[in-house]
Design a protein around this motif. Structure first.
Motif, mmCIF file in Angstrom:
data_model
loop_
_atom_site.group_PDB
_atom_site.id
_atom_site.type_symbol
_atom_site.label_atom_id
_atom_site.label_comp_id
_atom_site.label_asym_id
_atom_site.label_seq_id
_atom_site.Cartn_x
_atom_site.Cartn_y
_atom_site.Cartn_z
ATOM 1 N N PRO A 22 37.753 -19.743 41.329
ATOM 2 C CA PRO A 22 36.520 -19.422 40.592
ATOM 3 C C PRO A 22 35.510 -20.563 40.570
ATOM 4 O O PRO A 22 34.316 -20.323 40.407
ATOM 5 C CB PRO A 22 37.033 -19.111 39.170
ATOM 6 C CG PRO A 22 38.472 -18.756 39.340
ATOM 7 C CD PRO A 22 38.957 -19.572 40.492
ATOM 8 N N SER A 23 35.991 -21.812 40.694
ATOM 9 C CA SER A 23 35.083 -22.973 40.610
ATOM 10 C C SER A 23 34.772 -23.569 41.972
ATOM 11 O O SER A 23 34.366 -24.729 42.071
ATOM 12 C CB SER A 23 35.712 -24.053 39.712
ATOM 13 O OG SER A 23 35.966 -23.571 38.429
ATOM 14 N N ARG A 24 34.942 -22.805 43.043
ATOM 15 C CA ARG A 24 34.747 -23.317 44.402
ATOM 16 C C ARG A 24 33.426 -24.078 44.537
ATOM 17 O O ARG A 24 32.365 -23.590 44.152
ATOM 18 C CB ARG A 24 34.765 -22.160 45.406
ATOM 19 C CG ARG A 24 34.493 -22.583 46.852
ATOM 20 C CD ARG A 24 34.431 -21.352 47.761
ATOM 21 N NE ARG A 24 34.008 -21.734 49.097
ATOM 22 C CZ ARG A 24 34.834 -22.097 50.084
ATOM 23 N NH1 ARG A 24 36.136 -22.111 49.852
ATOM 24 N NH2 ARG A 24 34.378 -22.427 51.259
ATOM 25 N N GLY A 25 33.521 -25.305 45.084
ATOM 26 C CA GLY A 25 32.344 -26.125 45.297
ATOM 27 C C GLY A 25 31.974 -27.005 44.114
ATOM 28 O O GLY A 25 31.158 -27.915 44.250
ATOM 29 N N ALA A 26 32.595 -26.770 42.944
ATOM 30 C CA ALA A 26 32.273 -27.567 41.758
ATOM 31 C C ALA A 26 32.898 -28.958 41.877
ATOM 32 O O ALA A 26 33.965 -29.135 42.447
ATOM 33 C CB ALA A 26 32.766 -26.876 40.493
ATOM 34 N N ARG A 27 32.205 -29.941 41.311
ATOM 35 C CA ARG A 27 32.691 -31.327 41.315
ATOM 36 C C ARG A 27 33.090 -31.706 39.888
ATOM 37 O O ARG A 27 32.299 -31.566 38.955
ATOM 38 C CB ARG A 27 31.586 -32.262 41.815
ATOM 39 C CG ARG A 27 32.018 -33.708 42.047
ATOM 40 C CD ARG A 27 32.761 -33.857 43.349
ATOM 41 N NE ARG A 27 32.985 -35.261 43.686
ATOM 42 C CZ ARG A 27 32.255 -35.943 44.555
ATOM 43 N NH1 ARG A 27 31.243 -35.343 45.177
ATOM 44 N NH2 ARG A 27 32.540 -37.191 44.830
ATOM 45 N N PHE A 28 34.338 -32.134 39.721
ATOM 46 C CA PHE A 28 34.852 -32.526 38.411
ATOM 47 C C PHE A 28 35.027 -34.041 38.396
ATOM 48 O O PHE A 28 35.787 -34.589 39.192
ATOM 49 C CB PHE A 28 36.199 -31.852 38.142
ATOM 50 C CG PHE A 28 36.167 -30.352 38.198
ATOM 51 C CD1 PHE A 28 35.752 -29.616 37.100
ATOM 52 C CD2 PHE A 28 36.541 -29.672 39.352
ATOM 53 C CE1 PHE A 28 35.723 -28.236 37.141
ATOM 54 C CE2 PHE A 28 36.518 -28.297 39.408
ATOM 55 C CZ PHE A 28 36.097 -27.562 38.299
ATOM 56 N N ILE A 164 36.423 -31.300 55.294
ATOM 57 C CA ILE A 164 35.416 -32.310 55.631
ATOM 58 C C ILE A 164 34.015 -31.705 55.632
ATOM 59 O O ILE A 164 33.054 -32.370 55.237
ATOM 60 C CB ILE A 164 35.719 -33.002 56.982
ATOM 61 C CG1 ILE A 164 34.814 -34.241 57.132
ATOM 62 C CG2 ILE A 164 35.562 -32.048 58.156
ATOM 63 C CD1 ILE A 164 35.138 -35.100 58.333
ATOM 64 N N LEU A 165 33.884 -30.440 56.020
ATOM 65 C CA LEU A 165 32.555 -29.839 56.038
ATOM 66 C C LEU A 165 32.024 -29.603 54.625
ATOM 67 O O LEU A 165 30.818 -29.743 54.378
ATOM 68 C CB LEU A 165 32.572 -28.535 56.833
ATOM 69 C CG LEU A 165 32.766 -28.705 58.346
ATOM 70 C CD1 LEU A 165 32.796 -27.344 59.034
ATOM 71 C CD2 LEU A 165 31.668 -29.579 58.943
ATOM 72 N N LEU A 166 32.903 -29.277 53.693
ATOM 73 C CA LEU A 166 32.468 -29.141 52.299
ATOM 74 C C LEU A 166 31.991 -30.492 51.770
ATOM 75 O O LEU A 166 30.925 -30.593 51.154
ATOM 76 C CB LEU A 166 33.615 -28.617 51.443
ATOM 77 C CG LEU A 166 33.331 -28.453 49.940
ATOM 78 C CD1 LEU A 166 32.153 -27.528 49.698
ATOM 79 C CD2 LEU A 166 34.567 -27.934 49.214
ATOM 80 N N ALA A 167 32.777 -31.543 52.049
ATOM 81 C CA ALA A 167 32.376 -32.882 51.615
ATOM 82 C C ALA A 167 31.095 -33.325 52.314
ATOM 83 O O ALA A 167 30.235 -33.981 51.713
ATOM 84 C CB ALA A 167 33.505 -33.877 51.894
ATOM 85 N N MET A 168 30.941 -32.963 53.588
ATOM 86 C CA MET A 168 29.754 -33.355 54.350
ATOM 87 C C MET A 168 28.500 -32.677 53.794
ATOM 88 O O MET A 168 27.434 -33.314 53.686
ATOM 89 C CB MET A 168 29.931 -32.990 55.825
ATOM 90 C CG MET A 168 28.776 -33.426 56.720
ATOM 91 S SD MET A 168 28.576 -35.224 56.806
ATOM 92 C CE MET A 168 30.003 -35.658 57.809
ATOM 93 N N SER A 169 28.598 -31.408 53.443
ATOM 94 C CA SER A 169 27.427 -30.714 52.903
ATOM 95 C C SER A 169 26.970 -31.359 51.602
ATOM 96 O O SER A 169 25.772 -31.503 51.347
ATOM 97 C CB SER A 169 27.738 -29.225 52.693
ATOM 98 O OG SER A 169 28.722 -29.044 51.688
ATOM 99 N N GLN A 170 27.927 -31.778 50.773
ATOM 100 C CA GLN A 170 27.575 -32.446 49.522
ATOM 101 C C GLN A 170 26.984 -33.828 49.786
ATOM 102 O O GLN A 170 26.031 -34.239 49.126
ATOM 103 C CB GLN A 170 28.817 -32.555 48.639
ATOM 104 C CG GLN A 170 29.327 -31.200 48.156
ATOM 105 C CD GLN A 170 30.647 -31.299 47.425
ATOM 106 O OE1 GLN A 170 31.375 -32.269 47.587
ATOM 107 N NE2 GLN A 170 30.964 -30.298 46.632
ATOM 108 N N ALA A 171 27.547 -34.554 50.765
ATOM 109 C CA ALA A 171 27.026 -35.884 51.102
ATOM 110 C C ALA A 171 25.596 -35.794 51.625
ATOM 111 O O ALA A 171 24.736 -36.615 51.275
ATOM 112 C CB ALA A 171 27.925 -36.548 52.139
ATOM 113 N N LEU A 172 25.326 -34.793 52.454
ATOM 114 C CA LEU A 172 23.970 -34.619 52.979
ATOM 115 C C LEU A 172 22.992 -34.279 51.858
ATOM 116 O O LEU A 172 21.862 -34.775 51.839
ATOM 117 C CB LEU A 172 23.968 -33.523 54.046
ATOM 118 C CG LEU A 172 24.582 -33.907 55.392
ATOM 119 C CD1 LEU A 172 24.891 -32.665 56.224
ATOM 120 C CD2 LEU A 172 23.663 -34.833 56.162
ATOM 121 N N ALA A 173 23.431 -33.444 50.924
ATOM 122 C CA ALA A 173 22.561 -33.078 49.809
ATOM 123 C C ALA A 173 22.252 -34.272 48.919
ATOM 124 O O ALA A 173 21.168 -34.372 48.351
ATOM 125 C CB ALA A 173 23.212 -31.963 48.996
#
Length: 261
Positions: A22-28, A164-173
């Motif tokens: 349910p929290s996919r993509g959320a950063r805790f 890595i792609l999830l982390a990369m999208s956040q790093a780019l943002a």
């Protein structure tokens, strides 16, 4: 519930990114340790999801190392697909709390001596950030520890292309992209070539002027189609290190030492 919580040491940052559920993509973000993880109201990291107990696991620090401990709820706790009772966790590890998968991030404070030296020179140089994806869990652990201790590099290791792609999208943002990415070919979910293509597509989508340096650390596949990959991905180098673990370690060290950050 954990007692005597203490704030993190100065310069230490710890967080989790939810990879599914349910929290996919959320950063805790973790502010104190020890910290309870679970679905209960008193959990420091409260996770919705199937198979998550009220008091599921405990994150703690001992001798400047981070440990994850199952709290005996009968629900599963895993680190890098391995069921654990208590295990040390490293940057880039995949943690499973019930059916929820989390990507673990940690940044430790650099030593004081380099900071003083930089102050004497009047400027500080940012620590290079090197990401690696694929290979095996033991090699990924060695990579993170060896890069930090011997080469003064902030390293992260990812098990799958999705991670890595999830982390990369956040790093780019956030404008905090890695200094170098090393890719294996045989990666679960999507292979290293497809990950490299996706990274280049992300860069285009975010309007980046400079490409993130990529290293292909595998023997090239069939040459005709691989030439098209090289033209699009433009890796810094293609390294064929061999199959043995020691050959991989030697190749990784040479790649980092030869990089111009």
């Amino acid at each position: 519930m954990p007692q005597d919580r203490q704030p993190l040491p100065e310069g230490t940052s710890i967080s989790f990114t939810a990879l599914d559920g349910p929290s996919r993509g959320a950063r805790f973000r973790v502010e104190h340790l020890p910290m309870a993880i679970g679905s209960g109201a008193e959990a420091g990291l409260k996770l919705p999801g199937l198979g998550v107990a009220e008091n599921h696991a405990l994150l703690s620090m001992q001798d400047n190392e981070i440990f994850l401990e199952d709290q005996g709820s009968g629900m599963v706790t895993r680190a890098n697909a391995r069921t654990i009772q208590r295990a040390r966790v490293l940057n880039g590890d995949i943690i499973e709390i019930g059916d929820v998968r989390l990507l673990f991030h940690i940044t430790l404070r650099a030593g004081k001596a380099p900071e003083k030296a930089a102050a004497r020179k009047g400027k500080a140089k940012a620590q290079p950030r090197v990401w690696m994806v694929g290979f095996g869990p033991e090699f990924r652990r060695w990579f993170i520890e060896d890069m930090a201790q011997k080469l003064q590099v902030e390293a992260a290791a990812f098990a799958t292309g999705e991670d890595i792609l999830l982390a990369m999208s956040q790093a780019l943002a956030q404008g905090s992209t890695p200094s170098l990415v090393i890719l294996d070919l045989r990666i679960p979910i999507m292979n290293g070539i497809n990950v490299a293509i996706a990274i280049r597509a992300y860069e285009l989508g975010f309007g980046m002027e400079e490409k993130i340096p990529l290293i292909f650390m595998f023997s090239p596949p069939e040459q005709a189609s691989f030439d098209k990959v090289l033209n699009f991905c433009q890796p810094l180098r293609v390294v064929a290190p061999g199959e043995g673990e020691e050959e991989l370690k030697i190749a990784a060290r040479k790649v980092i030492k030869g990089a111009k950050f």
